[in-house]
Enzyme design. Structure first.
Site, PDB file in Angstrom:
ATOM      1  N   ASN A   7       0.967  -0.997   0.299  1.00 21.64           N
ATOM      2  CA  ASN A   7       0.073   0.056   0.059  1.00 21.64           C
ATOM      3  C   ASN A   7       1.166   1.397  -0.226  1.00 21.64           C
ATOM      4  O   ASN A   7       1.587   1.365   0.787  1.00 21.64           O
ATOM      5  CB  ASN A   7      -0.618  -0.078   0.912  1.00 21.64           C
ATOM      6  CG  ASN A   7      -1.890   0.686   1.271  1.00 21.64           C
ATOM      7  OD1 ASN A   7      -1.716   2.683   0.385  1.00 21.64           O
ATOM      8  ND2 ASN A   7      -2.242   0.842   2.552  1.00 21.64           N
ATOM      9  N   ARG A  91      -2.414  -2.154  -3.758  1.00 23.56           N
ATOM     10  CA  ARG A  91      -3.748  -1.223  -3.580  1.00 23.56           C
ATOM     11  C   ARG A  91      -3.150   0.107  -4.090  1.00 23.56           C
ATOM     12  O   ARG A  91      -2.699   0.918  -3.740  1.00 23.56           O
ATOM     13  CB  ARG A  91      -3.841  -0.992  -1.793  1.00 23.56           C
ATOM     14  CG  ARG A  91      -4.876   0.547  -1.698  1.00 23.56           C
ATOM     15  CD  ARG A  91      -5.005   0.988   0.120  1.00 23.56           C
ATOM     16  NE  ARG A  91      -6.244   1.403  -0.030  1.00 23.56           N
ATOM     17  CZ  ARG A  91      -6.153   2.633   0.982  1.00 23.56           C
ATOM     18  NH1 ARG A  91      -5.309   3.425   0.701  1.00 23.56           N
ATOM     19  NH2 ARG A  91      -7.014   3.986   0.482  1.00 23.56           N
ATOM     20  N   HIS A 180     -12.993   3.293  -0.040  1.00 23.80           N
ATOM     21  CA  HIS A 180     -12.762   1.907   0.791  1.00 23.80           C
ATOM     22  C   HIS A 180     -13.900   0.693   0.509  1.00 23.80           C
ATOM     23  O   HIS A 180     -13.781  -0.515   0.971  1.00 23.80           O
ATOM     24  CB  HIS A 180     -13.698   2.658   2.256  1.00 23.80           C
ATOM     25  CG  HIS A 180     -13.331   3.388   2.437  1.00 23.80           C
ATOM     26  ND1 HIS A 180     -13.757   3.911   3.253  1.00 23.80           N
ATOM     27  CD2 HIS A 180     -11.490   4.102   3.440  1.00 23.80           C
ATOM     28  CE1 HIS A 180     -13.160   5.331   3.894  1.00 23.80           C
ATOM     29  NE2 HIS A 180     -11.942   5.241   3.838  1.00 23.80           N
ATOM     30  N   GLY A 210     -13.544   5.739  10.306  1.00 27.73           N
ATOM     31  CA  GLY A 210     -11.679   5.259  10.564  1.00 27.73           C
ATOM     32  C   GLY A 210     -11.508   6.716  10.153  1.00 27.73           C
ATOM     33  O   GLY A 210     -12.099   8.097  10.907  1.00 27.73           O
ATOM     34  N   ARG A 241     -12.029  15.664   7.232  1.00 22.91           N
ATOM     35  CA  ARG A 241     -12.447  16.019   6.466  1.00 22.91           C
ATOM     36  C   ARG A 241     -13.875  17.059   6.361  1.00 22.91           C
ATOM     37  O   ARG A 241     -14.592  16.351   7.404  1.00 22.91           O
ATOM     38  CB  ARG A 241     -12.791  15.116   5.053  1.00 22.91           C
ATOM     39  CG  ARG A 241     -11.674  15.024   4.468  1.00 22.91           C
ATOM     40  CD  ARG A 241     -11.688  13.030   3.675  1.00 22.91           C
ATOM     41  NE  ARG A 241     -10.224  12.396   3.958  1.00 22.91           N
ATOM     42  CZ  ARG A 241     -10.375  11.317   3.853  1.00 22.91           C
ATOM     43  NH1 ARG A 241     -11.503  11.220   3.184  1.00 22.91           N
ATOM     44  NH2 ARG A 241      -9.556  10.587   3.760  1.00 22.91           N
ATOM     45  N   ASP A 283      -8.820  12.891  16.308  1.00 26.15           N
ATOM     46  CA  ASP A 283      -8.604  11.156  16.970  1.00 26.15           C
ATOM     47  C   ASP A 283      -9.827  11.495  17.509  1.00 26.15           C
ATOM     48  O   ASP A 283     -10.660  11.830  18.500  1.00 26.15           O
ATOM     49  CB  ASP A 283      -7.723  11.209  17.464  1.00 26.15           C
ATOM     50  CG  ASP A 283      -7.993   9.470  17.780  1.00 26.15           C
ATOM     51  OD1 ASP A 283      -8.248   9.155  18.092  1.00 26.15           O
ATOM     52  OD2 ASP A 283      -6.659   9.435  17.706  1.00 26.15           O
ATOM     53  N   GLY A 333     -15.187   2.290  13.539  1.00 30.46           N
ATOM     54  CA  GLY A 333     -16.323   1.969  13.625  1.00 30.46           C
ATOM     55  C   GLY A 333     -16.306   0.212  15.210  1.00 30.46           C
ATOM     56  O   GLY A 333     -16.941  -0.401  15.702  1.00 30.46           O
ATOM     57  N   GLU A 385      -8.281  -5.445   4.683  1.00 33.56           N
ATOM     58  CA  GLU A 385      -8.408  -4.668   2.972  1.00 33.56           C
ATOM     59  C   GLU A 385      -7.427  -6.100   2.859  1.00 33.56           C
ATOM     60  O   GLU A 385      -6.954  -6.040   1.137  1.00 33.56           O
ATOM     61  CB  GLU A 385      -8.149  -2.965   2.859  1.00 33.56           C
ATOM     62  CG  GLU A 385      -9.213  -2.517   3.041  1.00 33.56           C
ATOM     63  CD  GLU A 385      -8.948  -0.982   3.879  1.00 33.56           C
ATOM     64  OE1 GLU A 385      -8.738  -1.020   4.869  1.00 33.56           O
ATOM     65  OE2 GLU A 385      -9.465  -0.342   2.598  1.00 33.56           O
TER      66      GLU A 385
HETATM   67  P1  AMP Z   1      -8.193   4.017  10.493  1.00 31.33           P
HETATM   68  O1  AMP Z   1      -7.988   4.974   9.474  1.00 31.33           O
HETATM   69  O2  AMP Z   1      -9.529   3.038  10.317  1.00 31.33           O
HETATM   70  O3  AMP Z   1      -6.791   3.430  10.983  1.00 31.33           O
HETATM   71  O4  AMP Z   1      -8.658   4.575  11.654  1.00 31.33           O
HETATM   72  C1  AMP Z   1      -7.679   5.799  12.648  1.00 31.33           C
HETATM   73  C2  AMP Z   1      -9.304   6.461  13.953  1.00 31.33           C
HETATM   74  O5  AMP Z   1      -9.859   5.870  14.414  1.00 31.33           O
HETATM   75  C3  AMP Z   1      -8.504   7.127  14.941  1.00 31.33           C
HETATM   76  O6  AMP Z   1      -7.507   8.667  14.154  1.00 31.33           O
HETATM   77  C4  AMP Z   1      -9.432   7.033  16.021  1.00 31.33           C
HETATM   78  O7  AMP Z   1      -9.861   7.799  15.210  1.00 31.33           O
HETATM   79  C5  AMP Z   1     -10.678   5.599  15.810  1.00 31.33           C
HETATM   80  N1  AMP Z   1      -9.676   5.361  17.401  1.00 31.33           N
HETATM   81  C6  AMP Z   1      -8.830   4.168  16.820  1.00 31.33           C
HETATM   82  N2  AMP Z   1      -9.367   3.727  18.412  1.00 31.33           N
HETATM   83  C7  AMP Z   1      -9.794   3.669  19.018  1.00 31.33           C
HETATM   84  C8  AMP Z   1     -10.610   3.553  19.655  1.00 31.33           C
HETATM   85  N3  AMP Z   1     -10.642   3.088  20.787  1.00 31.33           N
HETATM   86  N4  AMP Z   1     -11.712   4.322  20.776  1.00 31.33           N
HETATM   87  C9  AMP Z   1     -12.520   5.504  19.250  1.00 31.33           C
HETATM   88  N5  AMP Z   1     -11.359   5.766  18.705  1.00 31.33           N
HETATM   89  C10 AMP Z   1     -10.308   4.603  17.791  1.00 31.33           C
END
Ligand code: AMP
Length: 399
Positions: A7, A91, A180, A210, A241, A283, A333, A385
């Protein structure tokens, strides 16, 4: 048979090496800060210690060479020789209308991916760099490209066209593509497997939330609508975003603030969303911390995020005239019980009922969080993925 999944981003490169006999991960890792000083390679061989190496990695070619060095290293390696890698799967973010499914890389595929650079200026050039670096370092090894957009190519015209002059579609392919796709594809299938029901009979809403986030309506196994559009900016409110907004805001703000096209793009992609409303972070962990402490900005950011997500779920239930399964995946999620609870509590009109204790369970496996009475099965399914890319690569080169 071993497949290396790559990726490739503009300044980063993630990799996973699969043994396809049992789909096990032999090693994975990440190269960061490519093209900057002090590039960092983190290599994690399964069952061995993680290693981190700081060096100067100016371009993707060197990054892949360093990855191969690590994979074949006497101490940290998992291969005797690079010749054990049978195929490489990449990817690629944008496949436009050229790619309705994954494809073996040839001159035409590379030409088509290049032709889409206009639509994905940050992502597709990086993918090309990853492909060409792999060709140089693993000559003769077949390569496959797997697209974020491909799964959504089944959307009907009424879902993918914008209500703007048709000429813009004819000339520039301005339309909704969705992203996605690999994740929505994977979790919709994993959900049906978990329930022991044929996917063809189900109306599924998959919420990949995410850092970026998108929702997909999967009916009869295919994507019939998705919340991201021509670019990954449309749809849900995300980490940085904006998601949906009145398009008239763009010229208005450009005019008032004397912004250039790239400045307004930067504002909507990097300085909006949770980050802009909370003023604290993009976050979700920090937003929910702020919510629990009663910070008003974090509270508003959380409420807007949940409200918009819920409205999209409602609209996809309307699009499919019902919903049997709601799936949560990706960073928020999979991990945020509080987001899932807030959304599901407000979906009682659909007959959604979640079990608070099940919702709090943490696990790396697919699981149900709805009660036996719930009219909609609500599941948490960790996405994968890389595995889809490895499987597609394996299948295509064995055809
Ligand atoms: P992803 O883009 O799928 O890697 O998701 C990353 C995002 O998931 C992070 O910026 C967080 O906002 C969220 N995240 C990760 N762990 C947690 C958690 N334990 N509780 C709430 N949000 C989380």
């Amino acid at each position: 048979m071993k497949v290396l999944v790559i990726n490739s981003g503009s300044s980063s490169l993630k990799y996973q090496l699969y043994d396809m006999t049992d789909e096990s991960v032999l090693a994975k890792g990440l190269v960061e800060r490519i093209g900057m000083d002090s590039s960092i390679l983190t290599h994690k061989p399964t069952g061995k210690d993680e290693v981190t190496e700081v060096s100067e990695i100016l371009e993707h070619n060197t990054a892949i060479r360093k990855v191969i060095d690590k994979l074949t290293d006497k101490t940290h390696g998992v291969l005797e020789s690079v010749s054990e890698i049978n195929a490489v799967g990449h990817r690629v973010v944008h496949g436009g209308e050229f790619f309705k499914e994954s494809a073996v890389v040839d001159q035409q595929a590379k030409k088509d991916i290049r032709a889409l650079i206009d639509l994905a200026p940050l992502h597709n050039p990086a993918a090309i760099m990853g492909i060409e670096a792999s060709e140089i370092n693993m000559p003769g090894v077949p390569q496959v490209v797997v697209f974020d957009t491909a799964f959504h190519q089944t959307m009907p015209e009424k879902a993918y066209l914008y209500a703007i002059p048709r000429v813009l579609y004819n000339k520039y392919k301005v339309r909704r593509y969705g992203f996605h796709g690999t994740s929505h594809y994977y979790v919709s299938r994993a959900a049906a497997d978990f329930l022991g029901k044929p996917l063809e009979d189900l109306k599924v809403i998959t919420a990949h939330i995410g850092n970026g986030g998108s929702l997909t309506a999967v009916q009869g196994g295919i994507s019939v609508d998705t919340s991201m559009g021509m670019t990954p900016l449309e749809g849900l409110m995300m980490g940085t975003r904006s998601g949906d907004l009145d398009p008239a805001i763009v010229p208005y703000v450009m005019n008032k603030e004397e912004l250039t096209v790239s400045e307004v793009n930067l504002m909507l992609n990097k300085h909006s969303g949770l980050q802009a409303i909370s003023g604290i972070s993009s976050d979700m962990r920090e937003i929910t911390d702020g919510l629990e402490k009663g910070d008003p900005h974090s509270t508003l950011a959380f409420e807007m995020y949940e409200y918009r997500l819920r409205k999209y779920i409602g609209s996809y239930a309307a699009a499919m005239n019902g919903v049997d399964v709601l799936v949560f995946t990706a960073g928020v999620g999979e991990n945020s019980a509080i987001v899932r609870k807030a959304v599901c509590e407000n979906l009682s009109y659909l007959g959604v009922e979640i079990d608070e204790e099940l919702n709090k369970v943490r696990s790396g496996d697919p699981r149900r969080i709805s009660t036996p009475n719930s009219k909609v099965e609500v599941l948490v399914v960790p996405t994968n993925e890389e595995l889809v890319i490895a499987r597609d690569t394996y299948q295509l080169i064995n055809k």
